[in-house]
Design a protein around this motif. Sequence first.
Motif, PDB file in Angstrom:
ATOM      1  N   VAL A   1       0.852  -1.190   0.000  1.00 40.14           N
ATOM      2  CA  VAL A   1       0.000   0.000   0.000  1.00 40.14           C
ATOM      3  C   VAL A   1       0.889   1.241   0.000  1.00 40.14           C
ATOM      4  O   VAL A   1       2.028   1.207   0.469  1.00 40.14           O
ATOM      5  N   HIS A   2       0.362   2.320  -0.531  1.00 40.71           N
ATOM      6  CA  HIS A   2       1.098   3.576  -0.502  1.00 40.71           C
ATOM      7  C   HIS A   2       0.882   4.256   0.848  1.00 40.71           C
ATOM      8  O   HIS A   2      -0.238   4.281   1.372  1.00 40.71           O
TER       9      HIS A   2
ATOM     10  N   ALA B   1      -1.823   5.781   5.326  1.00 43.07           N
ATOM     11  CA  ALA B   1      -1.745   4.866   4.185  1.00 43.07           C
ATOM     12  C   ALA B   1      -3.024   5.023   3.389  1.00 43.07           C
ATOM     13  O   ALA B   1      -4.060   5.431   3.923  1.00 43.07           O
ATOM     14  N   ASN B   2      -2.967   4.705   2.094  1.00 38.55           N
ATOM     15  CA  ASN B   2      -4.134   4.857   1.232  1.00 38.55           C
ATOM     16  C   ASN B   2      -4.594   3.491   0.753  1.00 38.55           C
ATOM     17  O   ASN B   2      -3.811   2.734   0.165  1.00 38.55           O
ATOM     18  N   ALA B   3      -5.864   3.178   1.014  1.00 37.33           N
ATOM     19  CA  ALA B   3      -6.404   1.870   0.649  1.00 37.33           C
ATOM     20  C   ALA B   3      -7.046   1.865  -0.728  1.00 37.33           C
ATOM     21  O   ALA B   3      -7.660   0.873  -1.130  1.00 37.33           O
TER      22      ALA B   3
ATOM     23  N   PHE C   1      -3.785  -0.749  -4.170  1.00 33.35           N
ATOM     24  CA  PHE C   1      -2.913  -1.695  -3.474  1.00 33.35           C
ATOM     25  C   PHE C   1      -2.686  -2.946  -4.322  1.00 33.35           C
ATOM     26  O   PHE C   1      -3.504  -3.316  -5.169  1.00 33.35           O
TER      27      PHE C   1
ATOM     28  N   GLN D   1     -10.068   2.078   4.924  1.00 34.37           N
ATOM     29  CA  GLN D   1      -8.715   2.605   5.147  1.00 34.37           C
ATOM     30  C   GLN D   1      -8.373   2.610   6.636  1.00 34.37           C
ATOM     31  O   GLN D   1      -7.283   2.189   7.029  1.00 34.37           O
TER      32      GLN D   1
ATOM     33  N   LEU E   1      -7.725  -0.915   7.698  1.00 36.93           N
ATOM     34  CA  LEU E   1      -6.401  -1.376   7.296  1.00 36.93           C
ATOM     35  C   LEU E   1      -5.330  -0.884   8.260  1.00 36.93           C
ATOM     36  O   LEU E   1      -4.482  -1.656   8.730  1.00 36.93           O
TER      37      LEU E   1
ATOM     38  N   ILE F   1       4.659  -0.816   3.249  1.00 38.80           N
ATOM     39  CA  ILE F   1       4.150   0.549   3.081  1.00 38.80           C
ATOM     40  C   ILE F   1       5.113   1.286   2.149  1.00 38.80           C
ATOM     41  O   ILE F   1       6.238   1.591   2.529  1.00 38.80           O
TER      42      ILE F   1
ATOM     43  N   SER G   1       0.124   5.844  -5.055  1.00 33.83           N
ATOM     44  CA  SER G   1      -1.161   6.536  -4.952  1.00 33.83           C
ATOM     45  C   SER G   1      -0.875   7.985  -4.571  1.00 33.83           C
ATOM     46  O   SER G   1      -1.042   8.386  -3.430  1.00 33.83           O
TER      47      SER G   1
END
Length: 436
Positions: free
Chosen positions: A216-217, A232-234, A237, A284, A287, A304, A311
């Motif tokens: 994930v980013h 983090a961005n969901a 991914f 998000q 996560l 990560i 993203s």
Amino acid sequence: MAKSNNQTSLYLTLTGSILGFLLLFFTYWFWPDPLPIHYPQFQIPNPIHFTDGITSCPTTTTTTTTDRSHDPENQTFYDDPTISFSIEKSITNWDEKRQEWLNLHPSFKPGVSERILVLTGSQPKPCKNPIGDHLQLRLFKNKVDYCRIHGYEIFYSNTFLQKKMRSFWAKLPVVKAAMMAHPETEWIWWVDSDAVFTDMEFKAPLDRYLDYNLVVHGWPDMVFGQKSWVGANAGVFLIRNCQWSMDFMEVWASMGPQSPDFDKWGKIQKSTLPDKLFPASDDQSGLIYLILKEREKWGEKIFIESDYELSGYWLGIVKRLANVSDMYEDMERWVRRLRRRYAETNLEHYAVLREKYLAGAGVGSDSWRRPFITHFTGCQQCSGDHNPSYGGDSCWVGMEMALNFADNQVLRSYGFVHPDVLNGSLVWPLSFDYPV
């Protein structure tokens, strides 16, 4: 006699001019491209290290044919009536089931570790925003272009596979079903509909993730230090097609609106993540909660990624797209091989060539490298109900810029270009040896 001397002089002058032109011509076309050291703008001392996906690409392609017409009579998990594609039903021994299927379909084994299925989707009904359906089409085209260039499969979902799991939760049922529908695929890559591939050459560096199952980013310090729900961005991914992922998604999905504990999870997430703005449980926050609170169980297999824009936040990116385009054109003016015409299927070869001139281009807001994925979080292109902090039509203008910026990289192989990234309907034919 004077006339003869004048003729001789004219002859020598013309001969010298022709020889000089030919010398210049052959020097220009056949002299090796200069190394970046001769051009300080592209000589940056600290090269980035996230380009394994590009630099490991072979310059010659080996074609392996998969036999899509072969399916033996042997029993597989598809013949087991107790196995369900539903996100609410557990599946066990998935690694063994998947391997058994691959053994029965050996033509899919070569290259399986790098095989990717891209998933994206949208709601089943027409958009409320007058330009929403047009934007959805263009956003999907962008993903299709990227997948075609790199040989990835793509699936677009416009249904809710679990009727209560809508909006951002809708992706999880699709991901599980896609894993079971594509046992030949190692990686499932979810990309939100409002995300744009803005570097059509770059590939996710899979070698970097050999020991991980979910990518994930985000920013580790924001996740572990600040406990931020935006750490983090969901929305984008990569997840490996394996039992670990099946188990993780089952736990992740248990925080969704189909669960009797949905309200409870909203309260838990809000108490855990100080900057979470709304009380309802979201994917998000779920996560990040699992990364924080069940780190021993899941954390070692979650990567990560912060070294490139898996993203990237759109508001900071669109402001620098024009400068990025200028830098790439400057590079091509200097390096003749990079502006050569080529078939679209050879794009990865030229991506490898370009990489030595991009090494050290930096990351983030200081980079002149094309951002990989530009994510228009908060824009809501279908409903039109964008975040009120985004003034006026900034979302739609930004999307137009990003989509045309990406489309120019595609059109290049077809001999055309959008001269104005704010006008997607206008195209011009490219001159030979563009941009010189």
